[in-house]
Design an enzyme around this catalytic site. Structure first.
Site, mmCIF file in Angstrom:
data_model
loop_
_atom_site.group_PDB
_atom_site.id
_atom_site.type_symbol
_atom_site.label_atom_id
_atom_site.label_comp_id
_atom_site.label_asym_id
_atom_site.label_seq_id
_atom_site.Cartn_x
_atom_site.Cartn_y
_atom_site.Cartn_z
ATOM 1 N N HIS A 71 -7.677 -5.797 0.248
ATOM 2 C CA HIS A 71 -6.391 -4.805 0.236
ATOM 3 C C HIS A 71 -5.562 -5.684 1.303
ATOM 4 O O HIS A 71 -4.139 -6.075 1.083
ATOM 5 C CB HIS A 71 -6.806 -3.695 0.794
ATOM 6 C CG HIS A 71 -5.662 -2.615 0.681
ATOM 7 N ND1 HIS A 71 -4.753 -2.268 -0.446
ATOM 8 C CD2 HIS A 71 -4.985 -1.696 1.609
ATOM 9 C CE1 HIS A 71 -3.867 -1.387 -0.146
ATOM 10 N NE2 HIS A 71 -3.798 -1.003 1.024
ATOM 11 N N SER A 73 0.930 -1.210 -0.017
ATOM 12 C CA SER A 73 0.121 -0.193 0.089
ATOM 13 C C SER A 73 0.815 1.197 -0.015
ATOM 14 O O SER A 73 1.713 1.402 -0.848
ATOM 15 C CB SER A 73 -0.817 -0.074 1.048
ATOM 16 O OG SER A 73 -2.032 0.843 1.116
ATOM 17 N N ASP A 84 -9.791 -5.383 -4.194
ATOM 18 C CA ASP A 84 -9.129 -4.438 -3.355
ATOM 19 C C ASP A 84 -10.065 -3.087 -3.304
ATOM 20 O O ASP A 84 -10.308 -2.423 -4.170
ATOM 21 C CB ASP A 84 -7.572 -3.959 -3.883
ATOM 22 C CG ASP A 84 -6.892 -3.136 -2.906
ATOM 23 O OD1 ASP A 84 -7.416 -2.335 -2.060
ATOM 24 O OD2 ASP A 84 -5.637 -3.418 -2.849
#
Length: 275
Positions: free
Chosen positions: A255, A97, A226
């Site tokens: 995610h 991320s 996600d």
């Protein structure tokens, strides 16, 4: 070096954990978490002949809640300071991320002289926010909403965010209460100012030119469901900017796939690191 912190040029203390021995793998975590989010991967790799190192980004976890440099350049330079302090070489860099952006900006600013491979998991590059040049991005109002949530009642905001982060809001999802609770715990260890300023860093930073500087084997891993960093505007685009990049997409994965499907992620990560 026996200390579990290093000090950067501006006096910020960066906490890190260092497990195992062998080829070095570093881990950069997502927002607004800390190095503990990588424990499953670090423990696994340490058991399989690697030295796993993860740090808490400035303002997060056990690192200093600095008032300044809460941006991608600052994060990348902190990572460079860690590499230099520990004299790390031949490193495989892994970022999830926001941490994927940190990896990209590190290479953009510091090159790959210490880097052997890179892995970006559910990563934010090339750029998240919608613009004329990125029409598929998320509107700025989405990130304004995140800022409002953090400023108004960050504790409840983080509890609510954990659900889409791990896909627990999907029908039939099997996500333990423990996974949701640890997300809240880690998030609450970040400073409010730091977490707030990091939102701009992960959403508005354009990593296009950074990705073009990648010249080491690179793997993109991304969940196809996600809800935080949509795959079509992230890995699908970023991989085209890195020559020879490999891609692995996980149907139905969220995610936070490093937690919800850690065995599969760990196996794929190990295979790439050994290749």
């Amino acid at each position: 070096m026996t200390s579990d912190t290093i000090t950067t040029k501006d006096g910020t203390r960066i906490y890190y954990k260092d497990w195992g021995s062998g080829p070095v793998v570093t881990f950069s975590h997502g927002w607004p978490l800390n190095a503990d989010a990588w424990d499953d991967q670090m423990h696994f790799l340490a058991q399989n002949g690697f030295r796993a190192i993860a740090h808490d980004r400035r303002g997060h976890g056990r690192s200093t809640q600095s008032s300044s440099n809460n941006d991608m350049n600052g994060y990348a330079d902190d990572l460079a300071s860690l590499f230099e302090a520990l004299d790390l070489k031949g490193v495989s860099m892994v970022g999830h991320s926001t941490g994927g952006g940190e990896v990209a900006r590190y290479i953009g600013r510091h090159g790959t002289k210490r880097v052997a491979k890179t892995v970006l998991i559910g990563a934010v590059p090339p750029v998240m926010v919608k613009s004329a040049s990125n029409p598929e991005g998320l509107p700025l109002t989405v990130f304004d909403g995140i800022r409002a949530g953090v400023a108004a009642d960050r504790s409840q905001y983080y509890k609510d965010l954990a659900l889409p982060f791990y896909g627990a809001n999907r029908p039939g999802a099997k996500v333990s209460q423990g996974i949701l609770d640890q997300f809240w715990l880690w998030s609450m260890q970040s400073g409010q100012k730091n977490a707030y300023e990091c939102i701009k860093a992960f959403s508005e930073t354009d990593f296009t030119e950074d990705l073009k500087k990648f010249d080491v084997p690179t793997l993109f891993m991304h969940g196809e469901d996600d809800q935080i960093v949509p795959v079509h505007d992230a890995a699908k685009k970023a991989a085209r900017l890195v020559k020879g990049a490999k891609e692995i997409y996980y149907p139905g994965a969220p995610h936070g796939l490093t937690a919800t499907m850690q065995d599969k992620v760990n196996a794929d990560l190990l295979a790439f690191l050994r290749s």
